[in-house]
Design a protein around this motif. Sequence first.
Motif, PDB file in Angstrom:
ATOM      1  N   ILE A  34     -13.311  36.288  40.591  1.00 15.22           N
ATOM      2  CA  ILE A  34     -13.526  37.495  39.799  1.00 15.22           C
ATOM      3  C   ILE A  34     -12.174  38.154  39.575  1.00 15.22           C
ATOM      4  O   ILE A  34     -11.400  38.348  40.535  1.00 15.22           O
ATOM      5  CB  ILE A  34     -14.467  38.478  40.517  1.00 15.22           C
ATOM      6  N   ALA A  35     -11.874  38.466  38.332  1.00 19.10           N
ATOM      7  CA  ALA A  35     -10.589  39.080  38.003  1.00 19.10           C
ATOM      8  C   ALA A  35     -10.795  40.534  37.603  1.00 19.10           C
ATOM      9  O   ALA A  35     -11.820  40.895  37.009  1.00 19.10           O
ATOM     10  CB  ALA A  35      -9.920  38.314  36.872  1.00 19.10           C
ATOM     11  N   CYS A  36      -9.832  41.361  37.927  1.00 16.89           N
ATOM     12  CA  CYS A  36      -9.850  42.777  37.540  1.00 16.89           C
ATOM     13  C   CYS A  36      -8.494  43.101  36.928  1.00 16.89           C
ATOM     14  O   CYS A  36      -7.477  43.141  37.625  1.00 16.89           O
ATOM     15  CB  CYS A  36     -10.116  43.672  38.752  1.00 16.89           C
ATOM     16  N   GLU A  37      -8.477  43.291  35.612  1.00 14.00           N
ATOM     17  CA  GLU A  37      -7.222  43.525  34.910  1.00 14.00           C
ATOM     18  C   GLU A  37      -7.386  44.622  33.867  1.00 14.00           C
ATOM     19  O   GLU A  37      -8.488  44.878  33.389  1.00 14.00           O
ATOM     20  CB  GLU A  37      -6.754  42.231  34.212  1.00 14.00           C
ATOM     21  N   SER A  38      -6.267  45.250  33.533  1.00 11.41           N
ATOM     22  CA  SER A  38      -6.279  46.270  32.492  1.00 11.41           C
ATOM     23  C   SER A  38      -6.059  45.588  31.135  1.00 11.41           C
ATOM     24  O   SER A  38      -5.143  44.788  30.993  1.00 11.41           O
ATOM     25  CB  SER A  38      -5.171  47.296  32.727  1.00 11.41           C
ATOM     26  N   PRO A  39      -6.873  45.917  30.138  1.00 12.34           N
ATOM     27  CA  PRO A  39      -6.701  45.335  28.803  1.00 12.34           C
ATOM     28  C   PRO A  39      -5.610  46.019  27.987  1.00 12.34           C
ATOM     29  O   PRO A  39      -5.355  45.644  26.848  1.00 12.34           O
ATOM     30  CB  PRO A  39      -8.074  45.547  28.159  1.00 12.34           C
ATOM     31  N   ASP A  40      -4.975  47.042  28.589  1.00 15.24           N
ATOM     32  CA  ASP A  40      -3.958  47.818  27.887  1.00 15.24           C
ATOM     33  C   ASP A  40      -2.606  47.151  28.056  1.00 15.24           C
ATOM     34  O   ASP A  40      -2.103  47.002  29.177  1.00 15.24           O
ATOM     35  CB  ASP A  40      -3.919  49.244  28.452  1.00 15.24           C
ATOM     36  N   ALA A  41      -1.968  46.768  26.932  1.00 13.98           N
ATOM     37  CA  ALA A  41      -0.667  46.085  26.994  1.00 13.98           C
ATOM     38  C   ALA A  41       0.497  47.060  27.117  1.00 13.98           C
ATOM     39  O   ALA A  41       1.628  46.654  27.383  1.00 13.98           O
ATOM     40  CB  ALA A  41      -0.487  45.212  25.744  1.00 13.98           C
ATOM     41  N   ASN A  42       0.248  48.355  26.938  1.00 13.60           N
ATOM     42  CA  ASN A  42       1.322  49.344  27.037  1.00 13.60           C
ATOM     43  C   ASN A  42       1.677  49.608  28.502  1.00 13.60           C
ATOM     44  O   ASN A  42       0.892  49.358  29.420  1.00 13.60           O
ATOM     45  CB  ASN A  42       0.890  50.662  26.368  1.00 13.60           C
ATOM     46  N   GLU A  43       2.860  50.166  28.706  1.00 11.94           N
ATOM     47  CA  GLU A  43       3.313  50.450  30.055  1.00 11.94           C
ATOM     48  C   GLU A  43       2.441  51.508  30.719  1.00 11.94           C
ATOM     49  O   GLU A  43       2.235  51.502  31.940  1.00 11.94           O
ATOM     50  CB  GLU A  43       4.771  50.907  30.040  1.00 11.94           C
ATOM     51  N   THR A  44       1.919  52.430  29.924  1.00 11.09           N
ATOM     52  CA  THR A  44       1.100  53.508  30.490  1.00 11.09           C
ATOM     53  C   THR A  44      -0.236  53.005  31.016  1.00 11.09           C
ATOM     54  O   THR A  44      -0.768  53.539  31.992  1.00 11.09           O
ATOM     55  CB  THR A  44       0.838  54.586  29.419  1.00 11.09           C
ATOM     56  N   GLN A  45      -0.796  51.982  30.366  1.00 11.01           N
ATOM     57  CA  GLN A  45      -2.075  51.388  30.753  1.00 11.01           C
ATOM     58  C   GLN A  45      -3.136  52.466  31.008  1.00 11.01           C
ATOM     59  O   GLN A  45      -3.650  52.638  32.114  1.00 11.01           O
ATOM     60  CB  GLN A  45      -1.894  50.501  31.988  1.00 11.01           C
ATOM     61  N   LEU A  46      -3.454  53.205  29.954  1.00 10.92           N
ATOM     62  CA  LEU A  46      -4.419  54.291  30.052  1.00 10.92           C
ATOM     63  C   LEU A  46      -5.866  53.807  30.035  1.00 10.92           C
ATOM     64  O   LEU A  46      -6.769  54.522  30.466  1.00 10.92           O
ATOM     65  CB  LEU A  46      -4.196  55.286  28.905  1.00 10.92           C
ATOM     66  N   LEU A  47      -6.077  52.608  29.496  1.00  5.69           N
ATOM     67  CA  LEU A  47      -7.450  52.090  29.421  1.00  5.69           C
ATOM     68  C   LEU A  47      -7.941  51.685  30.803  1.00  5.69           C
ATOM     69  O   LEU A  47      -7.163  51.273  31.679  1.00  5.69           O
ATOM     70  CB  LEU A  47      -7.516  50.892  28.472  1.00  5.69           C
ATOM     71  N   ALA A  48      -9.235  51.811  30.972  1.00  5.61           N
ATOM     72  CA  ALA A  48      -9.834  51.467  32.271  1.00  5.61           C
ATOM     73  C   ALA A  48      -9.760  49.956  32.506  1.00  5.61           C
ATOM     74  O   ALA A  48      -9.866  49.153  31.569  1.00  5.61           O
ATOM     75  CB  ALA A  48     -11.279  51.923  32.305  1.00  5.61           C
TER      76      ALA A  48
END
Length: 243
Positions: A34-48
């Motif tokens: 099971i993987a848990c990763e942020s889909p946000d490619a920006n440095e801030t990674q604001l997406l859940a």
Amino acid sequence: MVGTYEAVKRYRRQVDTTLMDVKEWTVIGKISDIACESPDANETQLLAPVMAWEVEPIALYVPGHVLAVYDENGEHSGKFIDEEKVAAMKEAWYTVKEVPADVTPERLVEIFMYAIKEKNYDLYVDCIDPARRESPVQKSLLNYHWDLHQERFHIEYIHANINADKTQIKVTKGYDDNSVDTFFLDEEEVAKIKAAYGEKEEEAIVQTAAIDKNGKQLGTPVNHTLKRVGDGRWYISTYEVRF
């Protein structure tokens, strides 16, 4: 995944051309983590962050056609089910299994056509000029044009007639036995002239006409170029030409 995909393509090339009409395949795999990763490619990674399964592909299934599996010990790292049995069965179906040493240009083009229609890849290669199948790039092109020939016989035409009366043969290098220049010379003199010319090379042009599923000629006749060196047999030079 590459191995199973190549196995499916091999099945299409060797067994079932209709596979090219299939729009959907099924990937069979097993959940490995099971993987848990942020889909946000920006440095801030604001997406859940998102949780998802990690799936290890183990087979490709084309419904109604073939199942291909990974084979770490196999020659291609993938194989389709009963691949060995299918190869043995196909051997009994072939109209022609090898090219005769004394094959005529017209017969060679006909054998080449049967090799494509019956999906006999080894025979297809054996019909082709060895000088055009030596390097890795040339071998890759053999596969590329094999696929094109398969597609044409599946979609455009189903057969081709050989126009034997249109065949043209000429000597492109060396001594021409049909030359009238040595008509009054004896055998010894002719032999000396032949030796001076060097090894003979010949070229043949064989014309074919493609026939569609309705029994009608498709387009205009097409010319195929063949070559022969010395006392060897004929080979097809322009193997990529359509029928």
